[in-house]
Scaffold this motif. Structure first.
Motif, mmCIF file in Angstrom:
data_model
loop_
_atom_site.group_PDB
_atom_site.id
_atom_site.type_symbol
_atom_site.label_atom_id
_atom_site.label_comp_id
_atom_site.label_asym_id
_atom_site.label_seq_id
_atom_site.Cartn_x
_atom_site.Cartn_y
_atom_site.Cartn_z
ATOM 1 N N PHE A 20 -21.288 58.469 -28.483
ATOM 2 C CA PHE A 20 -22.000 57.488 -29.302
ATOM 3 C C PHE A 20 -23.491 57.414 -28.959
ATOM 4 N N GLY A 21 -24.281 57.185 -29.983
ATOM 5 C CA GLY A 21 -25.669 56.750 -29.823
ATOM 6 C C GLY A 21 -25.846 55.467 -30.594
ATOM 7 N N GLY A 22 -27.061 54.906 -30.550
ATOM 8 C CA GLY A 22 -27.265 53.652 -31.266
ATOM 9 C C GLY A 22 -28.721 53.430 -31.576
ATOM 10 N N ALA A 23 -28.972 52.680 -32.607
ATOM 11 C CA ALA A 23 -30.349 52.387 -33.005
ATOM 12 C C ALA A 23 -30.430 50.926 -33.386
ATOM 13 N N VAL A 24 -30.357 50.063 -32.403
ATOM 14 C CA VAL A 24 -30.258 48.636 -32.721
ATOM 15 C C VAL A 24 -31.236 47.770 -31.930
ATOM 16 N N ASN A 25 -32.244 48.388 -31.320
ATOM 17 C CA ASN A 25 -33.181 47.589 -30.515
ATOM 18 C C ASN A 25 -33.690 46.375 -31.272
ATOM 19 N N PRO A 26 -33.423 45.194 -30.777
ATOM 20 C CA PRO A 26 -33.738 43.993 -31.530
ATOM 21 C C PRO A 26 -35.206 43.571 -31.473
ATOM 22 N N SER A 41 -25.583 62.634 -29.981
ATOM 23 C CA SER A 41 -24.432 61.797 -30.298
ATOM 24 C C SER A 41 -23.694 62.339 -31.510
ATOM 25 N N ASP A 42 -22.427 61.968 -31.606
ATOM 26 C CA ASP A 42 -21.624 62.308 -32.772
ATOM 27 C C ASP A 42 -21.599 61.150 -33.752
ATOM 28 N N LEU A 43 -21.620 59.944 -33.192
ATOM 29 C CA LEU A 43 -21.610 58.729 -34.013
ATOM 30 C C LEU A 43 -22.800 57.866 -33.615
ATOM 31 N N THR A 44 -23.341 57.160 -34.605
ATOM 32 C CA THR A 44 -24.481 56.289 -34.329
ATOM 33 C C THR A 44 -24.161 54.874 -34.800
ATOM 34 N N VAL A 45 -24.505 53.924 -33.971
ATOM 35 C CA VAL A 45 -24.333 52.521 -34.351
ATOM 36 C C VAL A 45 -25.635 52.023 -34.967
ATOM 37 N N LEU A 46 -25.521 51.476 -36.162
ATOM 38 C CA LEU A 46 -26.681 50.897 -36.844
ATOM 39 C C LEU A 46 -26.513 49.389 -36.932
ATOM 40 N N GLU A 47 -27.638 48.722 -37.114
ATOM 41 C CA GLU A 47 -27.578 47.278 -37.327
ATOM 42 C C GLU A 47 -28.657 46.923 -38.324
ATOM 43 N N GLY A 48 -28.346 46.071 -39.281
ATOM 44 C CA GLY A 48 -29.367 45.667 -40.251
ATOM 45 C C GLY A 48 -29.053 44.289 -40.807
ATOM 46 N N GLU A 79 -30.083 42.216 -47.437
ATOM 47 C CA GLU A 79 -31.192 41.669 -48.214
ATOM 48 C C GLU A 79 -30.841 40.325 -48.839
ATOM 49 N N GLY A 80 -31.734 39.395 -48.694
ATOM 50 C CA GLY A 80 -31.528 38.083 -49.310
ATOM 51 C C GLY A 80 -30.577 37.188 -48.542
ATOM 52 N N THR A 81 -30.132 37.645 -47.383
ATOM 53 C CA THR A 81 -29.213 36.822 -46.572
ATOM 54 C C THR A 81 -29.700 36.821 -45.129
ATOM 55 N N GLU A 82 -28.944 36.127 -44.279
ATOM 56 C CA GLU A 82 -29.202 36.165 -42.841
ATOM 57 C C GLU A 82 -28.099 36.964 -42.145
ATOM 58 N N LYS A 83 -27.358 37.749 -42.952
ATOM 59 C CA LYS A 83 -26.199 38.444 -42.389
ATOM 60 C C LYS A 83 -26.595 39.723 -41.651
ATOM 61 N N HIS A 84 -26.331 39.730 -40.351
ATOM 62 C CA HIS A 84 -26.510 40.948 -39.550
ATOM 63 C C HIS A 84 -25.228 41.770 -39.662
ATOM 64 N N ILE A 85 -25.351 43.032 -40.012
ATOM 65 C CA ILE A 85 -24.151 43.869 -40.165
ATOM 66 C C ILE A 85 -24.285 45.163 -39.358
ATOM 67 N N PHE A 86 -23.298 45.354 -38.483
ATOM 68 C CA PHE A 86 -23.227 46.586 -37.697
ATOM 69 C C PHE A 86 -22.397 47.634 -38.448
ATOM 70 N N ALA A 87 -22.796 48.885 -38.273
ATOM 71 C CA ALA A 87 -22.014 49.973 -38.871
ATOM 72 C C ALA A 87 -21.993 51.148 -37.913
ATOM 73 N N ILE A 88 -20.939 51.924 -38.001
ATOM 74 C CA ILE A 88 -20.812 53.133 -37.185
ATOM 75 C C ILE A 88 -20.753 54.310 -38.146
ATOM 76 N N VAL A 89 -21.715 55.204 -37.999
ATOM 77 C CA VAL A 89 -21.827 56.293 -38.970
ATOM 78 C C VAL A 89 -21.952 57.635 -38.253
ATOM 79 N N PRO A 90 -21.605 58.701 -38.944
ATOM 80 C CA PRO A 90 -21.798 60.028 -38.356
ATOM 81 C C PRO A 90 -23.291 60.267 -38.117
ATOM 82 N N THR A 91 -23.602 60.805 -36.982
ATOM 83 C CA THR A 91 -25.016 61.044 -36.661
ATOM 84 C C THR A 91 -25.592 62.163 -37.507
ATOM 85 N N GLN A 92 -24.794 63.175 -37.707
ATOM 86 C CA GLN A 92 -25.279 64.344 -38.455
ATOM 87 C C GLN A 92 -25.276 64.041 -39.926
#
Lengths: 413, 413, 413, 413
Positions: free
Chosen positions: C133-139, C168-175, C178-191
């Motif tokens: 795993f890798g990740g790109a979620v620095n707050p 990494s094979d998988l990357t964790v994203l966070e975003g 739009e238009g909400t305060e909802k933080h949503i994490f996702a796990i996606v293929p890196t490639q």
């Protein structure tokens, strides 16, 4: 002046100015040089080119002959001022601070061990020519060997460290005359076939000091130039044993300069780029409101001021001895000065390492980027503070405090 | 001189000697006094009698009028020397070092806030009479209240701390004139019905400073004696804001004196009584061969020297301001001196506590016996270094280093 | 094993061995990996190639699925063991210790915020495939933006730091939707085309962590894969706030690993190469008789052991919470664990920096040569310990000690 | 319970309660005792009466027979728990923590050096009688002399330190048999004519430990009671050399208890009485908002936790050895445990002194009043941490880290 070394050399900033005539004036001059050196110190450190331009800048600024006799065009200043100038130069570039400091010691070597005639000759030579000194005398290596060849002495051998080396005009050698216990110092032109620098200085810090090894092959001096020898016999003075405390205080001063430079770089970065931490405690809008930054810098600055104050005291003390009658110096005077300098050395070591490490915490995560280059201060401090074990300096001061014992002169510390 | 305070008073050691005329001479005199105080400092601390004999000793030695005008019999010395004398006295007895330091500040109070006429009168009075000052102005208490009664001002109230109190001849009061914001200082005879000391100073250290509370009941001064008031209105000078840095450097100097005294006591004990440790490492016959003792004392001595060097620098800096034209002082000059003193304060705090704790490790288990009394140094240092939070001193220096901001004058630090 | 990473990959050292089945067995395995990594850690750090081989080594050793379910081929170990393994790996190579530590956290992210179905799916996927795993979620950056497109969520934006990234094979994203305060994490293929790494990680240390920036362009996930969302609404558990203490203890453990590696390198050098100092004190023939070396290493080793002991305690404490029923966790339990971890973090920071600097003094001047490369420990420690200000960690523990207050969960520390 | 020791003795708080049966239960019991001791620890320290009531409290609480065999009414707990109980008791009163710790060691002495029969006899005796142990075996004094008189051994001599002395029921003696090198331990009733305590313990701290001198005049034991002798010849086991690490970890644990007590007292005072500082920085209304207080307590608490964690680890390690087969212990096992304990000792020394000094800065100036008595922690820590030089403990750990050398067993450290 925010111009680089190269720009400064082109524009000759001091060509049209009168030379300083006071210690304060020379310190201002040194501060200008330090400002220029600081501009691209990180880049120059990485390139690690031979610091020819940097030494030329010191020459142009008049700093190389600071201690030289006024009658030959020197500034005739004292060691008290020399130490402060070393510190100032090192605040811009630790390597160049070391170079100018070693130069002052080598330029004074003839006074430490030479005869009056030798002193007169060497001081006239280097002052009128604006010559820069290097040296190859590290005592933890084997000595060079010296053989006699008629009226000449012939040096051969190898030394691991020869600070200044390639960018020097004159080199100080030291060897032992074959079949004797006689240590003989000589000052020779650097540019000669028998002196070959090995270009093997690849260390963590102080990268521009040209401190690599050197081989000496059949380098000749007349017996008459054997420093401190009259009729082939040494004239020994206690004064000569000032060499170690004098150079140790050179070290301490460029460590303090490195610390000062680090503090300057850290606070500049923090003022311009560090963001307030978004969590914890009171609302803060700028890094300047962060208690931990204020307290942290306050602690470092206070430590630095104290070490500088002691360095200045010790500089005054040893300067009095260095500029007094050579015959009059007693071992007790030498010992007292050496102990005080041993104390300065510790504090300068501590504060330079502390600043080198803590400025990162007092700037923030992005300051670890190599684009910032803030590690130069730790690398420079860490490298040279290893010259001799600081634990032994604590021990020396302890022997004085507990046993009222002054340090025995040695060849190294 | 290894005579006690009582013996010294009986034998009048300085009666037949010419008074010193130089700073160095006065420092020697102070060293003699410190030597006498040290003899039974532990016993006197435990007895905690009113330090009348100790103050008489200071008077006999001529130290009480050190800063007094020469024309009235004072020594006419500078604050630079006064600070060193405070330190020296404190090396013999921390409490008495505090007393003489506070005295110098109170004796100078009229210069800080008074009119030229008031200065002339007070300095003549205290110098000719060899008077000792106390004060009751701690700003963390409520101010005294002042009411007008014709041409007189009447002070009432209570203060928690009044260093010097009972053994003083003159007391400095401070209050606020009812219905106004006017703070008014007054100097009054200590011996009067309306001043009652509470004898409630029972603290860990600095036990002979008579720092207990005081009640002030209908203590009167003529309006004309209201320090710094002309026609009932204040004449305010930046010069008056030197009070805080001046006293803060008094503090730092007696902390350093305490450290010096501790180091002296520790090394004396170690030399005479500490045994080599029988296990581990090389054969050692005496404690003087123990590496950890040598390194430990070396570290402490080096730290102390550095803090002293900075204290001396700061002393020179503020002495220049204190002895210059009162009208000329700028807030920037005041601020710069205050920052440097904030740095000294930290280092003096650190080194006095460090010495107070470490000398035990550098003497050995038997030194914890109350017969030795080595804890006096830690107790003295620990007590007064709490006067105001040292963390804020680090912050002040940090504001200067990071933001180039000088401290705002306050009433307390 | 003194083979390099490349040699280890070729020789598949664990191919014929049974997999460990106990925590102790896995720690031995990790020690073997650390030994391999240490062989050329300095060279690999300087080359700063993409650490594909290193990650493959972790995979081959079975360490990547340490926390994975046994039924899918994982080792089914606990976080208590995971922390010790991170430390062990970091003792061989600080960068790789960070990579495996971040991996464990990202691999656990689905447990922190996901639904039971999502947990089952992600754990099966990564365990069976031996995915890293890798990740790109620095707050401290802006959040990624998320837009809805039918049943899909589309991520766009840029992150400054994405540890692991390329390898990494998988990357964790966070975003944020739009238009909400909802933080949503996702796990996606890196490639995938929409994930572009910027290759801009050029920092002082931890150089092999691939921590540079990343741009995210139209990266899509089905709404159903939005971690922790059911019917497009978040299911929030206190359990999810364990993310910060969990990763902070990851940090502390690789700091401790760096310290351990530094101590190992320093003592090895000192044993083999450091010479006794020729002056001062008793005759010594080997560096092993130098008091200052023994005392110095003794101090560092003791500090390290204490920090490790607290790290192990804290690891046990949070492991209990991480492996317990997700619904049962209370904020008080979380807070207590977080405070203890804040304490570990400080000590790990201090000891890693102290070791990184002091090993030079405890080896000698020649150890500053770049041929030795002893600076890697200070560089690695200094770089990542800046992640968030350690002063705030002291403050957090202080709030607990003084005010009995537990830290508020935040996104960053 | 906020009742004093005297009140607790009258009310017999545990008379109607079932005895604890688990380690956790015993720790709770110890915490109750510590709470009682803390109520008037300062007053009792100043009065320095013979701590008979305190020891009775330990007996009533069941703590004296914690390690005693269950079959004789002891709690049958392990050393792991004993160490934690020492620490807990010392958090209430450092002196009493030392007393119970020394008691545990003396109660175990027969296991260290005795024969199986002797062990059985002594354990039955002290457990059924709820006896408290003292000892007079300080090895830095001369040994007692032993002469043979038929079947008896007769002890004579003098010891400088005999912790426990007057309030003990049994005393451990050690002497050398005249004309031999045989060291012989004996356990004798304290109340006998030949044992006279000198009441000369007047030290800075740990004032209730009755650690003064003792004279031994014709104290007799049967040869059969000579611990570890069979047919007048010693049976020596490596196990017996566990005495030093066992007692050193006793020391460390009561140092940690003192630190814990200090931190508790400091934070309680700060919460209740410390005022926010009126100048500098942000508006603060309570001391709980002062950054320097939070950071200061955070630092101390973190250091304490780490030292405690290592102490617990070391406690587990040596407990395994102490409770295992006596014949099986190897010098390597003993050495490894000793090194770890040497590390704990350093950290416990450092943190107890640091807490003892810093809590003053983290409470404020008024906390130096003797009415508060906050100095008890520094005094207690400072006194016993001098037992043997901590510098040698650092050296021991350094020999292990650098040279892989384990400490030689000695009689003292």
């Amino acid at each position: 002046m925010t111009i680089t070394v190269q720009e400064a050399l082109s524009s000759s900033p001091w060509a049209d100015q009168p030379r300083p005539t006071t210690a304060a004036g020379w310190l201002d001059r040194a501060a200008e040089v330090a400002g220029i050196l600081a501009v691209d110190a990180v880049e120059r450190d990485r390139a690690q080119a031979v610091p020819a331009a940097e030494v030329q800048l010191l020459k142009d600024a008049g700093l190389v002959t600071l201690l030289g006799p006024v009658e030959h065009g020197g500034a005739g200043q004292t060691w008290e001022t020399a130490y402060q100038i070393i510190r100032e130069i090192a605040s811009g570039d630790g390597s160049i601070g070391q170079l100018i400091g070693y130069h002052y010691l080598w330029a004074w070597a003839v006074r430490l061990v030479g005869t009056p005639d030798q002193i007169a000759a060497v001081e006239e030579l280097y002052t009128t020519q604006n010559f820069f000194f290097g040296g190859a005398v590290n005592p933890r290596d084997n000595d060079l060997t010296i053989t006699e060849d008629g009226d000449e002495l012939v040096y051969n051998g190898r030394k691991s460290f020869s600070t200044g080396s390639k960018i020097s005009d004159l080199t100080v050698l030291e060897g032992v005359l074959e079949g004797t216990e006689k240590h003989i110092f000589a000052i020779v032109p650097t540019q000669q076939e028998g002196i070959v620098f090995l270009d093997d200085w690849d260390n963590l810090g102080q990268r521009l000091t040209e401190s690599g090894g050197v081989t000496i092959t059949d380098v000749r001096i007349p017996w008459a130039a054997a420093a401190g020898y009259v009729d082939k016999e040494p004239v020994e003075l206690t004064y000569g044993t000032l060499n170690l405390p004098t150079i140790q205080l050179v070290f301490a001063n460029f460590y303090l300069g490195i610390a000062k430079g680090g503090l300057k770089a850290g606070t500049a970065y923090a003022r311009e780029k560090t963001r307030a931490w978004p969590y914890g405690g009171d609302d803060k809008e700028t890094a300047g409101e962060e208690w931990y930054l204020l307290e942290g810098y306050g602690r470092l600055q206070s430590q630095l001021w104290a070490a500088e104050a002691l360095a200045d005291d010790a500089g005054r003390e040893i300067a009095v001895l260095l500029h007094a009658d050579r015959e009059a110096l007693t071992p007790e005077q030498r010992g007292h000065a050496a102990v005080r300098i041993a104390a300065v050395k510790q504090l300068a070591t501590d504060v330079s390492l502390e600043v080198g490490t803590k400025i990162f915490e007092l700037t923030g995560a992005r300051a670890s980027s190599n684009a910032v280059g803030l590690d130069i201060f730790w690398r420079n401090a860490r490298t040279h503070t290893l010259h001799d074990p600081v634990a032994y300096k604590r021990r020396e001061v302890g022997e004085y405090a507990l046993l009222n014992k002054i340090p025995e002169p040695t060849w190294y510390t």
